[in-house]
Write an enzyme that holds these catalytic residues in place. Structure first.
Site, PDB file in Angstrom:
ATOM      1  N   ASP A  81      42.964  30.039  34.192  1.00  0.00           N
ATOM      2  CA  ASP A  81      42.191  30.767  35.059  1.00  0.00           C
ATOM      3  C   ASP A  81      41.333  29.764  35.899  1.00  0.00           C
ATOM      4  O   ASP A  81      40.644  28.665  35.435  1.00  0.00           O
ATOM      5  CB  ASP A  81      41.138  31.750  34.615  1.00  0.00           C
ATOM      6  CG  ASP A  81      40.567  32.749  35.291  1.00  0.00           C
ATOM      7  OD1 ASP A  81      41.038  32.712  36.550  1.00  0.00           O
ATOM      8  OD2 ASP A  81      39.623  33.093  35.047  1.00  0.00           O
ATOM      9  N   GLU A 133      44.367  30.692  45.552  1.00  0.00           N
ATOM     10  CA  GLU A 133      43.486  31.757  45.948  1.00  0.00           C
ATOM     11  C   GLU A 133      43.191  31.486  47.519  1.00  0.00           C
ATOM     12  O   GLU A 133      43.053  30.005  47.653  1.00  0.00           O
ATOM     13  CB  GLU A 133      42.294  31.570  45.059  1.00  0.00           C
ATOM     14  CG  GLU A 133      41.035  32.401  45.819  1.00  0.00           C
ATOM     15  CD  GLU A 133      39.947  32.708  44.931  1.00  0.00           C
ATOM     16  OE1 GLU A 133      40.180  32.929  43.692  1.00  0.00           O
ATOM     17  OE2 GLU A 133      38.763  32.913  45.334  1.00  0.00           O
ATOM     18  N   GLY A 172      30.826  37.898  37.694  1.00  0.00           N
ATOM     19  CA  GLY A 172      29.677  38.314  37.036  1.00  0.00           C
ATOM     20  C   GLY A 172      29.157  39.809  36.776  1.00  0.00           C
ATOM     21  O   GLY A 172      29.776  40.631  37.338  1.00  0.00           O
ATOM     22  N   ASN A 244      41.390  40.549  37.233  1.00  0.00           N
ATOM     23  CA  ASN A 244      40.722  39.769  36.158  1.00  0.00           C
ATOM     24  C   ASN A 244      39.447  40.503  35.618  1.00  0.00           C
ATOM     25  O   ASN A 244      38.374  40.862  36.348  1.00  0.00           O
ATOM     26  CB  ASN A 244      40.406  38.363  36.838  1.00  0.00           C
ATOM     27  CG  ASN A 244      41.353  37.566  37.192  1.00  0.00           C
ATOM     28  OD1 ASN A 244      42.565  38.105  36.873  1.00  0.00           O
ATOM     29  ND2 ASN A 244      41.325  36.314  37.426  1.00  0.00           N
ATOM     30  N   ASP A 246      36.233  39.668  32.753  1.00  0.00           N
ATOM     31  CA  ASP A 246      35.571  38.784  31.749  1.00  0.00           C
ATOM     32  C   ASP A 246      34.408  39.206  31.514  1.00  0.00           C
ATOM     33  O   ASP A 246      33.949  39.502  30.337  1.00  0.00           O
ATOM     34  CB  ASP A 246      35.344  37.350  32.610  1.00  0.00           C
ATOM     35  CG  ASP A 246      34.890  36.252  31.537  1.00  0.00           C
ATOM     36  OD1 ASP A 246      34.646  36.715  30.386  1.00  0.00           O
ATOM     37  OD2 ASP A 246      34.882  35.094  31.739  1.00  0.00           O
TER      38      ASP A 246
END
Ligand code: G3H
Ligand code: 13P
Ligand code: ZN
Length: 300
Positions: A81, A133, A172, A244, A246
């Site tokens: 990643d 990206e 975040g 994604n 996290d």
């Protein structure tokens, strides 16, 4: 069983579901993610960032994931990643990563395309697929969003297998000041012009209940805001095939650790706390798999 991400993502896009791609940096998270995918009979994408590789060691984290995969029946893919340079792309592909991201989104279009093209050559030679990206995520609305016709040109020039697009999400737990503004119309335009599977980064929903729980047991997280699940579901219909996650896993893990220690102040065996935290990650991962429509897709 290790597989490449290309066929998993193409199938997901074609059948209008998405695979969550989960970040990991240790044994406990990885075990929990395999547990969730097995329970849900879903293919699994696990990914490591350069900083998690630095934390765990490339060979160590790769061996953990490879061994878990060998002992499991679900198709699993290990992905790099946010790879920023060709050096790490080479190390990961040589070791056996089945998928890598080259993130040159900080560079101008032509330089991004040139670096991505080089990564594609390195990775494809090893049978490994490449995510690139275009546009950048930024924080709190400072992103530069992806332009649809540039995206089409970029994919054509680079030969990348999937494309991460910027439509207003960010990494975040503090993604938005006020209301989330996800540009789904932009995603629709990109999707009409680009046929490779599209990837959404910064897609954690930052569940209020988890934040509350962490705060109840001593965290001081203050205002947080994530991407609403209803926006993610619409994005999946529009071609997002890899999403994604996290932050939501980190929140689940650390809130559970806090809870465990608060409730078991005399227990100092780390395995008990880590097992409890792993169960909480497993639950969140299973919820994402279900919500994104990936349940029972292990066989296609
Ligand atoms: O996309 C990036 C991650 O959510 C954060 O990465 O492992 O470098 O903290 P990190
Ligand atoms: P979140 O921080 O929203 O979980 O995003 C994770 C991500 O994009 C990893 O590449
Ligand atoms: Zn990301």
């Amino acid at each position: 069983m290790f597989v490449s991400s290309k066929s998993l993502l193409e199938k997901a896009r074609e059948k209008h579901y998405a695979l969550p791609a989960f970040n990991t940096s240790n044994l406990e998270m990885s075990k929990a993610l395999f547990g969730a995918a097995e329970q849900m009979k879903a293919p699994l994408l696990v990914q490591t960032t350069p900083s998690s590789i630095e934390y765990a060691g490339l060979e160590s984290i790769f061996s953990i994931i490879k061994t878990l995969s060998k002992n499991s029946k679900i198709p699993a893919c290990i992905h790099l990643d946010h790879g920023r340079d060709l050096g790490l792309v080479k190390r990961c592909t040589a070791l056996g990563y089945k998928s890598v991201m080259i993130d040159a989104s900080r560079l101008p279009f032509n330089k991004n395309a040139a670096l991505t093209r080089k990564a594609v050559k390195i990775a494809h030679w090893r049978g490994c697929s490449v995510e690139a990206e275009l546009g950048s995520l930024g924080r709190l609305g400072k992103a530069s969003l992806t332009d649809a016709s540039q995206a089409r040109l970029f994919v054509k020039k680079t030969g990348c297998d999937s494309l991460a697009v910027a439509i207003g999400t960010s990494h975040g737990a503090y993604k938005f000041k006020g209301k989330p503004k996800i540009d789904l119309e932009r995603l629709r335009e990109i999707s009409e012009l680009v046929s490779v599977p599209l990837v959404l980064h910064g897609a954690s929903s930052v569940d209020k209940k988890l934040v509350k729980k962490a705060n109840r047991y001593g965290a001081k997280l203050g205002h947080t805001a994530g991407v609403p699940m209803k926006d993610l579901k619409r994005a999946i219909k529009l071609g997002a095939a890899k999403i994604n996650i996290d932050t939501d896993l980190r929140l689940a893990f650390t809130a559970a650790l806090r809870e465990f220690h608060a409730k078991n102040p005399k227990d100092f065996d780390p395995r008990n706390a880590l097992e409890f935290a792993g169960q909480s990650v497993k639950k969140v991962a299973a919820e994402k798999i279900r919500a994104f429509g990936a349940k029972n897709r292990a066989r296609g």
